[in-house]
Design a protein around this motif. Structure first.
Motif, mmCIF file in Angstrom:
data_model
loop_
_atom_site.group_PDB
_atom_site.id
_atom_site.type_symbol
_atom_site.label_atom_id
_atom_site.label_comp_id
_atom_site.label_asym_id
_atom_site.label_seq_id
_atom_site.Cartn_x
_atom_site.Cartn_y
_atom_site.Cartn_z
ATOM 1 N N VAL A 27 -5.212 7.663 -0.288
ATOM 2 C CA VAL A 27 -3.924 7.357 -0.901
ATOM 3 C C VAL A 27 -2.879 7.262 0.197
ATOM 4 O O VAL A 27 -2.907 8.010 1.183
ATOM 5 N N GLY A 28 -1.994 6.300 0.046
ATOM 6 C CA GLY A 28 -0.831 6.183 0.919
ATOM 7 C C GLY A 28 0.375 5.888 0.051
ATOM 8 O O GLY A 28 0.268 5.130 -0.925
ATOM 9 N N ALA A 29 1.494 6.479 0.354
ATOM 10 C CA ALA A 29 2.696 6.251 -0.447
ATOM 11 C C ALA A 29 3.932 6.462 0.406
ATOM 12 O O ALA A 29 3.921 7.248 1.360
ATOM 13 N N VAL A 30 4.987 5.747 0.054
ATOM 14 C CA VAL A 30 6.280 5.941 0.709
ATOM 15 C C VAL A 30 7.339 6.141 -0.365
ATOM 16 O O VAL A 30 7.269 5.538 -1.445
ATOM 17 N N LEU A 31 8.282 6.995 -0.071
ATOM 18 C CA LEU A 31 9.452 7.183 -0.923
ATOM 19 C C LEU A 31 10.583 6.340 -0.357
ATOM 20 O O LEU A 31 10.901 6.448 0.837
ATOM 21 N N ILE A 32 11.149 5.483 -1.195
ATOM 22 C CA ILE A 32 12.270 4.652 -0.772
ATOM 23 C C ILE A 32 13.530 5.151 -1.463
ATOM 24 O O ILE A 32 13.590 5.240 -2.692
ATOM 25 N N GLY A 147 -0.256 -4.599 10.917
ATOM 26 C CA GLY A 147 -1.463 -5.408 11.018
ATOM 27 C C GLY A 147 -2.686 -4.757 10.406
ATOM 28 O O GLY A 147 -3.756 -5.363 10.333
ATOM 29 N N ALA A 148 -2.558 -3.512 9.936
ATOM 30 C CA ALA A 148 -3.704 -2.764 9.418
ATOM 31 C C ALA A 148 -3.786 -2.876 7.894
ATOM 32 O O ALA A 148 -3.565 -1.918 7.170
ATOM 33 N N PHE A 149 -4.084 -4.072 7.404
ATOM 34 C CA PHE A 149 -4.217 -4.242 5.963
ATOM 35 C C PHE A 149 -5.462 -3.518 5.454
ATOM 36 O O PHE A 149 -6.444 -3.355 6.157
ATOM 37 N N HIS A 150 -5.390 -3.111 4.190
ATOM 38 C CA HIS A 150 -6.468 -2.403 3.495
ATOM 39 C C HIS A 150 -6.643 -0.966 3.974
ATOM 40 O O HIS A 150 -7.712 -0.375 3.770
ATOM 41 N N ARG A 151 -5.602 -0.409 4.581
ATOM 42 C CA ARG A 151 -5.470 1.031 4.717
ATOM 43 C C ARG A 151 -4.253 1.409 3.903
ATOM 44 O O ARG A 151 -3.231 0.725 3.917
ATOM 45 N N ALA A 152 -4.360 2.526 3.195
ATOM 46 C CA ALA A 152 -3.419 2.808 2.114
ATOM 47 C C ALA A 152 -1.971 2.946 2.571
ATOM 48 O O ALA A 152 -1.061 2.368 1.964
ATOM 49 N N ALA A 154 -0.461 1.914 5.366
ATOM 50 C CA ALA A 154 0.073 0.658 5.907
ATOM 51 C C ALA A 154 0.417 -0.307 4.779
ATOM 52 O O ALA A 154 1.483 -0.935 4.781
ATOM 53 N N ASP A 155 -0.468 -0.437 3.780
ATOM 54 C CA ASP A 155 -0.187 -1.330 2.660
ATOM 55 C C ASP A 155 1.003 -0.840 1.845
ATOM 56 O O ASP A 155 1.825 -1.642 1.389
ATOM 57 N N ALA A 156 1.113 0.468 1.654
ATOM 58 C CA ALA A 156 2.251 1.008 0.911
ATOM 59 C C ALA A 156 3.561 0.737 1.645
ATOM 60 O O ALA A 156 4.574 0.381 1.024
ATOM 61 N N GLU A 157 3.563 0.900 2.968
ATOM 62 C CA GLU A 157 4.780 0.655 3.741
ATOM 63 C C GLU A 157 5.184 -0.810 3.672
ATOM 64 O O GLU A 157 6.368 -1.131 3.478
ATOM 65 N N MET A 158 4.206 -1.709 3.813
ATOM 66 C CA MET A 158 4.538 -3.131 3.753
ATOM 67 C C MET A 158 5.010 -3.531 2.350
ATOM 68 O O MET A 158 5.938 -4.332 2.211
#
Length: 207
Positions: A27-32, A147-152, A154-158
């Protein structure tokens, strides 16, 4: 812009469907808040099963990496606290929503907020994009990328940067002062040809 906080999340999984027994492996997540990332959450998690070679190659996550990772329930309890009662965003949200709901049920928690789908919204905000995969939109909008697509994470940040970009562009194009979360939810369901009229009407009503 919309100053309400949102959690933008992404899961990597053993397969496509929790109903078929697939589990979350990262899981990857960012709070905005105030249109910038103020907090992050990331963890690998041991699903209690081996992952196949396709998933290893697709994500770069290996069985060796997962062997010593904390178990899924332990991570999901922590992640539920990170989510709090914030609005939720994901790219292709129906996928992440199914896995989030399934894993939260396993630890006797539940989702309390709706998901907005940045992919559905991007089809309406950026109809000129070549397609609406996250990788393509990052290039189309020149969004900062690891550039690291399909890692949680990195995808959450983008996806988080894409969310902020869409809010900014809606404001500039339609002269909307505030872009509330409920507007984004409604926008994702508007027929594409009806988007300009829908947003122009919203701007007029906003005054």
């Amino acid at each position: 812009m919309g100053n309400y906080p949102v959690v933008v999340l992404d899961f990597e999984t053993t397969g496509l469907s929790p109903d078929q027994g697939d589990r979350v492996i990262e899981v990857g997540a960012v709070l905005i808040e105030n249109n910038r990332i103020t907090d992050r959450f990331q963890s690998l998690m041991n699903p209690g099963m081996r992952i196949n070679s396709f998933i290893e190659n697709y994500t770069g996550i290996t069985n060796d990496m997962l062997k010593d990772a904390p178990p899924v329930p332990e991570v999901m309890k922590e992640f539920a606290s990170f989510l709090g009662d914030h609005h939720l965003v994901a790219h292709n949200a129906s996928f992440d929503q199914r896995f989030l709901d399934a894993e939260l049920r396993r630890v006797r928690r539940r989702r309390v907020r709706d998901f907005a789908c940045s992919m559905l919204i991007s089809r309406r905000v950026y109809p000129e994009a070549p397609n609406h995969r996250l990788e393509s939109l990052v290039l189309h909008k020149k969004i900062k990328s690891t550039g690291a697509f399909h890692r949680a994470l990195a995808d959450a940040e983008m996806t988080g940067h894409l969310w902020v970009s869409m809010i900014r562009d809606l404001k500039e194009t339609y002269r909307i002062r505030n872009v509330p979360f409920h507007l984004m939810l409604r926008l994702s369901k508007v027929a594409r040809k009806g988007v300009p009229n829908f947003l122009e009407k919203f701007a007029l009503e906003e005054g």
